[in-house]
Design a protein around this motif. Sequence first.
Motif, PDB file in Angstrom:
ATOM      1  N   ALA A   1       0.849  -1.196   0.000  1.00 47.62           N
ATOM      2  CA  ALA A   1       0.000   0.000   0.000  1.00 47.62           C
ATOM      3  C   ALA A   1       0.879   1.239   0.000  1.00 47.62           C
ATOM      4  N   VAL A   2       0.465   2.232  -0.768  1.00 42.34           N
ATOM      5  CA  VAL A   2       1.153   3.514  -0.814  1.00 42.34           C
ATOM      6  C   VAL A   2       0.111   4.582  -0.482  1.00 42.34           C
ATOM      7  N   ILE A   3       0.384   5.324   0.574  1.00 42.52           N
ATOM      8  CA  ILE A   3      -0.534   6.350   1.048  1.00 42.52           C
ATOM      9  C   ILE A   3       0.170   7.697   0.948  1.00 42.52           C
TER      10      ILE A   3
ATOM     11  N   PRO B   1       8.510  12.660   2.891  1.00 41.49           N
ATOM     12  CA  PRO B   1       7.789  12.455   4.151  1.00 41.49           C
ATOM     13  C   PRO B   1       6.266  12.459   3.996  1.00 41.49           C
ATOM     14  N   ASN B   2       5.783  12.664   2.769  1.00 45.59           N
ATOM     15  CA  ASN B   2       4.346  12.591   2.501  1.00 45.59           C
ATOM     16  C   ASN B   2       3.899  11.184   2.104  1.00 45.59           C
ATOM     17  N   MET B   3       4.857  10.265   1.944  1.00 44.14           N
ATOM     18  CA  MET B   3       4.554   8.918   1.467  1.00 44.14           C
ATOM     19  C   MET B   3       4.706   7.899   2.592  1.00 44.14           C
ATOM     20  N   LEU B   4       3.606   7.264   2.913  1.00 44.15           N
ATOM     21  CA  LEU B   4       3.571   6.195   3.910  1.00 44.15           C
ATOM     22  C   LEU B   4       3.339   4.894   3.170  1.00 44.15           C
ATOM     23  N   ARG B   5       4.154   3.907   3.453  1.00 44.00           N
ATOM     24  CA  ARG B   5       4.015   2.601   2.797  1.00 44.00           C
ATOM     25  C   ARG B   5       3.661   1.543   3.829  1.00 44.00           C
TER      26      ARG B   5
ATOM     27  N   ILE C   1      -7.693   6.380  10.774  1.00 48.37           N
ATOM     28  CA  ILE C   1      -7.249   6.941   9.492  1.00 48.37           C
ATOM     29  C   ILE C   1      -8.367   7.771   8.863  1.00 48.37           C
ATOM     30  N   GLY C   2      -9.619   7.425   9.147  1.00 49.90           N
ATOM     31  CA  GLY C   2     -10.737   8.220   8.663  1.00 49.90           C
ATOM     32  C   GLY C   2     -10.753   9.625   9.249  1.00 49.90           C
ATOM     33  N   ALA C   3     -10.202   9.772  10.451  1.00 52.78           N
ATOM     34  CA  ALA C   3     -10.108  11.084  11.086  1.00 52.78           C
ATOM     35  C   ALA C   3      -8.964  11.919  10.505  1.00 52.78           C
TER      36      ALA C   3
ATOM     37  N   PRO D   1      -6.138  10.434   4.020  1.00 53.90           N
ATOM     38  CA  PRO D   1      -5.010  10.684   3.117  1.00 53.90           C
ATOM     39  C   PRO D   1      -5.471  11.346   1.819  1.00 53.90           C
ATOM     40  N   ALA D   2      -4.518  11.965   1.150  1.00 53.51           N
ATOM     41  CA  ALA D   2      -4.798  12.551  -0.165  1.00 53.51           C
ATOM     42  C   ALA D   2      -5.057  11.446  -1.187  1.00 53.51           C
ATOM     43  N   SER D   3      -4.336  10.329  -1.049  1.00 53.79           N
ATOM     44  CA  SER D   3      -4.549   9.188  -1.937  1.00 53.79           C
ATOM     45  C   SER D   3      -4.075   7.917  -1.253  1.00 53.79           C
ATOM     46  N   MET D   4      -4.608   6.803  -1.737  1.00 55.65           N
ATOM     47  CA  MET D   4      -4.208   5.494  -1.223  1.00 55.65           C
ATOM     48  C   MET D   4      -4.333   4.485  -2.353  1.00 55.65           C
ATOM     49  N   GLU D   5      -3.256   3.761  -2.577  1.00 53.25           N
ATOM     50  CA  GLU D   5      -3.251   2.701  -3.585  1.00 53.25           C
ATOM     51  C   GLU D   5      -2.825   1.420  -2.904  1.00 53.25           C
ATOM     52  N   VAL D   6      -3.653   0.390  -2.987  1.00 59.97           N
ATOM     53  CA  VAL D   6      -3.356  -0.884  -2.353  1.00 59.97           C
ATOM     54  C   VAL D   6      -3.357  -1.955  -3.427  1.00 59.97           C
ATOM     55  N   THR D   7      -2.270  -2.724  -3.479  1.00 59.87           N
ATOM     56  CA  THR D   7      -2.137  -3.791  -4.466  1.00 59.87           C
ATOM     57  C   THR D   7      -1.875  -5.105  -3.743  1.00 59.87           C
TER      58      THR D   7
END
Length: 99
Positions: A6-8, A47-51, A78-80, A83-89
Amino acid sequence: MIVVNAVITSKPQDIAALQSAIHTMEVASREEPGCDDYTFSVELNDPNMLRITEKWHSVEALKGHMATSHMAKFQNVIGAHPPASMEVTFYEVTEIQPF
């Protein structure tokens, strides 16, 4: 083996606000049957990318994980801090020996 990648994309302050929930999620998930790894990381150069990297023995183990109370609690946190985007593979893989 099932691997989840996942990339957030989020703000550093929102990622910081998730630290306690991330710690709880990592510890609880790693104790689940069928979990080989469950790790959050922030990219050193962004620092904006959480994996999130996960390794599971089977789809059934992953499905069990998705139904846990700690997953529900993490989703609320996380709903509170959305994120700007989230991609989960999701990948079904076979481990190989290094060359």
